[in-house]
Design an enzyme around this catalytic site. Structure first.
Site, PDB file in Angstrom:
ATOM      1  CG  ASN A  92      -2.016   1.039   1.087  1.00 56.14           C
ATOM      2  OD1 ASN A  92      -2.454   1.462  -0.017  1.00 56.14           O
ATOM      3  ND2 ASN A  92      -2.619   1.368   2.278  1.00 56.14           N
ATOM      4  CE1 TYR A 141       2.529   4.863   8.947  1.00 60.92           C
ATOM      5  CE2 TYR A 141       3.577   5.469  10.871  1.00 60.92           C
ATOM      6  CZ  TYR A 141       3.005   5.837   9.675  1.00 60.92           C
ATOM      7  OH  TYR A 141       2.243   7.057   9.531  1.00 60.92           O
TER       8      TYR A 141
HETATM    9  N1  UFG Z   1      -0.766   4.202  24.866  1.00 65.39           N
HETATM   10  C1  UFG Z   1      -1.342   3.704  26.312  1.00 65.39           C
HETATM   11  N2  UFG Z   1      -2.391   2.893  26.191  1.00 65.39           N
HETATM   12  C2  UFG Z   1      -3.177   2.858  25.026  1.00 65.39           C
HETATM   13  C3  UFG Z   1      -2.810   3.397  23.785  1.00 65.39           C
HETATM   14  C4  UFG Z   1      -1.507   4.173  23.798  1.00 65.39           C
HETATM   15  O1  UFG Z   1      -0.438   3.785  27.191  1.00 65.39           O
HETATM   16  O2  UFG Z   1      -4.141   2.439  25.207  1.00 65.39           O
HETATM   17  C5  UFG Z   1       0.696   5.052  25.162  1.00 65.39           C
HETATM   18  C6  UFG Z   1       1.417   4.387  24.256  1.00 65.39           C
HETATM   19  O3  UFG Z   1       2.193   3.238  24.616  1.00 65.39           O
HETATM   20  C7  UFG Z   1       2.319   5.767  23.578  1.00 65.39           C
HETATM   21  C8  UFG Z   1       1.364   6.789  23.802  1.00 65.39           C
HETATM   22  O4  UFG Z   1       0.078   6.270  24.311  1.00 65.39           O
HETATM   23  O5  UFG Z   1       3.469   5.858  24.651  1.00 65.39           O
HETATM   24  C9  UFG Z   1       0.800   7.268  22.457  1.00 65.39           C
HETATM   25  O6  UFG Z   1       0.299   6.049  21.690  1.00 65.39           O
HETATM   26  P1  UFG Z   1      -0.415   6.438  20.363  1.00 65.39           P
HETATM   27  O7  UFG Z   1      -0.480   4.755  20.021  1.00 65.39           O
HETATM   28  O8  UFG Z   1      -1.783   7.097  20.579  1.00 65.39           O
HETATM   29  O9  UFG Z   1       0.694   6.892  19.309  1.00 65.39           O
HETATM   30  P2  UFG Z   1       2.075   6.509  18.958  1.00 65.39           P
HETATM   31  O10 UFG Z   1       2.890   7.439  19.734  1.00 65.39           O
HETATM   32  O11 UFG Z   1       2.430   5.181  19.387  1.00 65.39           O
HETATM   33  O12 UFG Z   1       2.172   6.558  17.354  1.00 65.39           O
HETATM   34  C10 UFG Z   1       1.932   7.911  16.803  1.00 65.39           C
HETATM   35  C11 UFG Z   1       1.353   7.635  15.265  1.00 65.39           C
HETATM   36  C12 UFG Z   1       1.871   6.619  14.443  1.00 65.39           C
HETATM   37  C13 UFG Z   1       3.302   7.132  14.357  1.00 65.39           C
HETATM   38  C14 UFG Z   1       4.022   7.222  15.692  1.00 65.39           C
HETATM   39  C15 UFG Z   1       5.382   7.828  15.611  1.00 65.39           C
HETATM   40  O13 UFG Z   1      -0.243   7.146  15.715  1.00 65.39           O
HETATM   41  O14 UFG Z   1       1.394   6.885  13.435  1.00 65.39           O
HETATM   42  O15 UFG Z   1       3.340   8.076  16.381  1.00 65.39           O
HETATM   43  O16 UFG Z   1       6.161   7.178  16.616  1.00 65.39           O
HETATM   44  F1  UFG Z   1       4.059   6.403  13.593  1.00 65.39           F
END
Ligand code: UFG
Length: 329
Positions: A92, A141
């Site tokens: 994709n 990703y």
């Molecule tokens: N988290 C929790 N509980 C949850 C969901 C998330 O504690 O139920 C924490 C994660 O561990 C992380 C933070 O919240 O520490 C943010 O998590 P998200 O999933 O909201 O976002 P990410 O930082 O993992 O991901 C984002 C984007 C991705 C991108 C990434 C870059 O969504 O597309 O940033 O690192 F790749």
């Protein structure tokens, strides 16, 4: 001349279309509606349901519309899924972008702004992260997004295409009108998951790890409002249309919040106690991701309007309260 927004029915794409229309631009949206929603497409945009991997469909669109620039959001974007199904991401994100660039070169469309990600950096060496810092993705990703950046660069050298890669940090919030917002299925992002608790869809929020080297042990992220991201795309496209050269910009507020702090802000905004439970770490989560967006501010003149997390979460809450099932009912 029109702006073509690929993935314009998705979360960040739909908000960008709303900002483009508000700025009086002529907008064409293309989306395969696999993860996007037709209801998120602004009624004033001309809509094509197509997949960017279908060269014939792209040819038809480029023949029918006069496109001056492309904003490309059409990609898969779940970190966890990219680890269990990497070939979906190569197909994709990379193959899709390859077909798109072939069509753009064939039709003489030579300007593109596209979604890259903080995940291109992997585990950062320091925060705030600069665009010149090392890019060593820790998930598939981020790797495919970095490869998209490289693909653009080689196509630029060969065919004169000009591109801007926008490396987003944590996109969140919803359109202030309440018309559109964040809707993923399944939802994996922190703020919408937290808001499912006061929304009555979830009993508690899981905190993925409280033993990180941060002030309260939970991960730090840089949360940036989706409408501010949308504005950055318009500024980046105008920069290219005015003759700007290839470039890469971080987009964040430059301020980090821990998971616990985000939950506290949501408690304040919603008035709900939002029970939380400490769970094991989620694989692949860096402890801290905070952007330096100085370059976007200086070169593009970007000024995020939502620099306050409480306001950002309030816009998200307004959307989720009114749309507990997103666009589906
Ligand atoms: N988290 C929790 N509980 C949850 C969901 C998330 O504690 O139920 C924490 C994660 O561990 C992380 C933070 O919240 O520490 C943010 O998590 P998200 O999933 O909201 O976002 P990410 O930082 O993992 O991901 C984002 C984007 C991705 C991108 C990434 C870059 O969504 O597309 O940033 O690192 F790749």
């Amino acid at each position: 001349m029109a702006i073509l927004v690929l993935g314009g029915a998705g979360y960040i794409g739909s908000h960008t279309v709303y900002e483009l229309i508000a700025a009086g631009r002529d907008v064409v949206v293309a989306d395969n509606l696999l993860t996007g929603f037709k209801a998120a497409v602004h009624p004033k945009a001309r809509f094509y349901q197509l997949d960017i991997r279908e060269r014939g469909a792209l040819d038809t669109l480029f023949q029918a519309e006069k496109i001056e620039g492309v904003i490309h959001f059409a990609a898969s974007s779940q970190v966890g899924e990219s680890m269990s199904n990497p070939l979906k991401y190569y197909d994709n994100n990379l193959y899709g972008t390859m077909v798109l660039l072939q069509a753009m070169v064939a039709h003489g469309v030579d300007k593109i702004v596209f979604s890259s990600t903080a995940a291109t950096y992997g585990e950062p060496e320091r925060v705030p992260i600069l665009e010149t810092d090392k890019t060593v993705p820790t998930n598939c990703y981020g790797q495919t997004k970095l490869a998209m950046e490289h693909m653009m660069s080689w196509v630029s050298k060969a065919h004169g295409l000009k591109y801007v890669a926008l490396r987003y940090f944590n996109a969140c919030g919803a359109h202030p009108s309440g018309a559109i917002g964040e809707a993923h299925n399944p939802e994996t992002h922190l703020i919408p998951l937290i808001l499912q608790v006061p929304g009555g869809k979830r009993e508690k929020i899981s905190i993925f790890g409280d033993d990180y080297a941060t002030h309260d042990g939970t991960c730090i992220r840089d949360y940036i409002h989706v409408s501010d991201l949308a504005q950055a795309h318009i500024l980046a496209l105008d920069y290219l249309l005015k003759g700007g050269d290839n470039n890469v910009f971080n987009l964040g507020n430059g301020v980090g919040f821990t998971v616990k702090e985000v939950i506290d802000v949501a408690r304040k905004v919603t008035g709900h106690s939002i029970p939380a439970e400490i769970c094991p770490r989620r694989a692949g989560d860096p402890a801290q991701l905070v952007a330096s967006s100085e370059k976007a501010r200086t070169v593009l003149g970007w000024k995020p309007q939502y620099d306050d997390l409480e306001t950002i979460v309030a816009t998200a809450w307004a959307w989720h309260k009114d749309h507990p099932n997103g666009y589906e009912g």
